[in-house]
Design a protein around this motif. Sequence first.
Motif, PDB file in Angstrom:
ATOM      1  N   VAL A  64      -4.424  -4.576 -11.024  1.00 41.94           N
ATOM      2  CA  VAL A  64      -3.490  -5.600 -10.568  1.00 41.94           C
ATOM      3  C   VAL A  64      -3.579  -6.788 -11.507  1.00 41.94           C
ATOM      4  N   PRO A 107       0.816  -1.231   0.000  1.00 47.59           N
ATOM      5  CA  PRO A 107       0.000   0.000   0.000  1.00 47.59           C
ATOM      6  C   PRO A 107       0.842   1.271   0.000  1.00 47.59           C
ATOM      7  N   VAL A 127      -4.731  -3.242  -2.362  1.00 46.32           N
ATOM      8  CA  VAL A 127      -4.707  -2.243  -3.429  1.00 46.32           C
ATOM      9  C   VAL A 127      -6.142  -1.932  -3.831  1.00 46.32           C
ATOM     10  N   ARG A 184      -8.589  -1.632  -6.300  1.00 50.67           N
ATOM     11  CA  ARG A 184      -8.650  -2.078  -7.701  1.00 50.67           C
ATOM     12  C   ARG A 184      -9.440  -1.107  -8.580  1.00 50.67           C
ATOM     13  N   VAL A 208       2.310   1.755  -3.541  1.00 49.39           N
ATOM     14  CA  VAL A 208       1.296   2.219  -4.493  1.00 49.39           C
ATOM     15  C   VAL A 208       1.026   3.705  -4.289  1.00 49.39           C
ATOM     16  N   THR A 260      -6.168   1.266  -9.252  1.00 49.27           N
ATOM     17  CA  THR A 260      -4.937   0.668  -9.763  1.00 49.27           C
ATOM     18  C   THR A 260      -5.194  -0.772 -10.176  1.00 49.27           C
TER      19      THR A 260
END
Length: 259
Positions: free
Chosen positions: A161, A131, A154, A156, A134, A159
């Motif tokens: 994945v 985290p 994360v 989604r 990111v 961002t």
Amino acid sequence: MSGGKHSKPRRSRPGGGGGGGPRPVAGDGGRLPGPLLRRRAERHPTLVPELPFEGRAGAAVGTAGCSFAELDRRARAIAARLGTLLSPGSRVLLVYPEGPDLAGAFFGCLYAGMAAVPLVLTTPGAVHAVPRAVQRCAPDLVLTGTDGWHALDVDRNRTRVVEADGVRVGGEPVWRLATQWRPVGVLRGAPAYHCYHDDGPAGGRLEAAMCHGDLAEVMTELAQAIRLGTDEENVGWIAAVHGLEEAVWRILLPVRVTG
């Protein structure tokens, strides 16, 4: 985490970090890391890239313990998948322990003309730093081999994945994706790699990008150091002075010196 045991401040070089392109270096011959792996895979497909050092206990042989052809296949598959999701120049966070998955992902970014940001895990499940990475790195996508076993924290919706290993990339077979890859014209001055330093709860730091030409320069210098008999520790120190973390030079240098 990132930076390795030899971490030092990066030495400033004219034209480094994508700011106008690297200076020419005698003997480099335009050996950008991505095209160099492609040539090695075509000429020496079964050869395993390795370093001429002894006694690194518990580590994979060479780049990742796999042949040029296998490393190239992994890279082409990842690059093909990335090309359907992002534009060249995008930033990709690589969440892997050292090994063939990290090596394939790194070269996959180079093949796709994207900038790799390795977040090297001490073990496959050590994902607590993700985290922070990111947030600090603002990647366009996260590549990982661990999400199926240890879900990454994360968002989604913000961002993407993608799980990628030696068998599948984003759920598609590697062998199929590898055949779909088409070369992307990559300039020497295009961003190729960011070194990220995780500082624990205090946060993290993202270094300025090194371009493809920068990586070629450093590999040429390290290859020359090996030819002169420089030991492993000092090769690592030279790499760190230039801003390369240990996991990255251990991916790139075997390809440069083998074959």
